[in-house]
Design a protein around this motif. Structure first.
Motif, PDB file in Angstrom:
ATOM      1  N   GLU A  54       0.848  -1.194   0.000  1.00 19.15           N
ATOM      2  CA  GLU A  54       0.000   0.000   0.000  1.00 19.15           C
ATOM      3  C   GLU A  54       0.882   1.243   0.000  1.00 19.15           C
ATOM      4  O   GLU A  54       1.822   1.345   0.800  1.00 19.15           O
ATOM      5  CB  GLU A  54      -0.918   0.000   1.218  1.00 19.15           C
ATOM      6  CG  GLU A  54      -1.965   1.089   1.159  1.00 19.15           C
ATOM      7  CD  GLU A  54      -2.987   0.972   2.269  1.00 19.15           C
ATOM      8  OE1 GLU A  54      -3.256   2.013   2.908  1.00 19.15           O
ATOM      9  OE2 GLU A  54      -3.512  -0.132   2.494  1.00 19.15           O
ATOM     10  N   ASP A  67      -3.568   5.776  -0.504  1.00 26.77           N
ATOM     11  CA  ASP A  67      -3.922   4.411  -0.118  1.00 26.77           C
ATOM     12  C   ASP A  67      -4.225   3.500  -1.299  1.00 26.77           C
ATOM     13  O   ASP A  67      -5.202   2.751  -1.300  1.00 26.77           O
ATOM     14  CB  ASP A  67      -5.115   4.415   0.845  1.00 26.77           C
ATOM     15  CG  ASP A  67      -4.841   5.242   2.088  1.00 26.77           C
ATOM     16  OD1 ASP A  67      -3.692   5.217   2.579  1.00 26.77           O
ATOM     17  OD2 ASP A  67      -5.768   5.928   2.571  1.00 26.77           O
ATOM     18  N   GLU A 106       3.276   2.821   2.911  1.00 30.29           N
ATOM     19  CA  GLU A 106       2.519   2.783   4.151  1.00 30.29           C
ATOM     20  C   GLU A 106       3.161   1.832   5.154  1.00 30.29           C
ATOM     21  O   GLU A 106       3.572   0.727   4.788  1.00 30.29           O
ATOM     22  CB  GLU A 106       1.075   2.324   3.877  1.00 30.29           C
ATOM     23  CG  GLU A 106       0.307   3.235   2.940  1.00 30.29           C
ATOM     24  CD  GLU A 106      -0.034   4.565   3.567  1.00 30.29           C
ATOM     25  OE1 GLU A 106      -0.345   4.617   4.772  1.00 30.29           O
ATOM     26  OE2 GLU A 106       0.001   5.574   2.832  1.00 30.29           O
TER      27      GLU A 106
END
Length: 108
Positions: A54, A67, A106
């Motif tokens: 991500e 995202d 992420e």
């Protein structure tokens, strides 16, 4: 024997350039063949990025794709493929890696 091309595929590239020829029995796919084609830091990172990671993608026009999930990278076309499971489930975003200024991976 054949003349060396810009992207010589010989195992020993320096020897090949000095001789000006490629020995067909020594030819293999050169791992850096497309490095010059898809230029930039982000393109280099996408070559190594694990699928299903991500990320946030910061485009050169100022837009941010938040995202999104990295699907794949095509070294021939410089296209990076992302999915957006939250906003547009089942859709695919295709972005030229050279149009990406930054990516944020992420944290788990």
């Amino acid at each position: 024997m054949s003349k060396c091309s810009k992207y010589c595929e010989c195992v020993k590239h320096t020897r090949c350039v000095k001789r000006g020829i490629c020995d067909p029995c020594e030819q293999i796919k050169h791992p850096d063949k497309f490095v010059k084609h898809c230029k930039g830091c982000v393109c280099d990172q996408l070559r190594r990025l694990q699928t299903q990671t991500e990320v946030d993608v910061f485009l050169s026009g100022g837009q941010v794709l938040e995202d999104v999930v990295f699907v794949s990278f095509n070294r021939n076309t410089c296209c990076a493929f992302f999915s957006d499971p939250t906003t547009e489930p089942g859709s695919t975003l295709i972005v030229d890696c050279q149009d990406i200024q930054a990516i944020r991976i992420e944290a788990d």
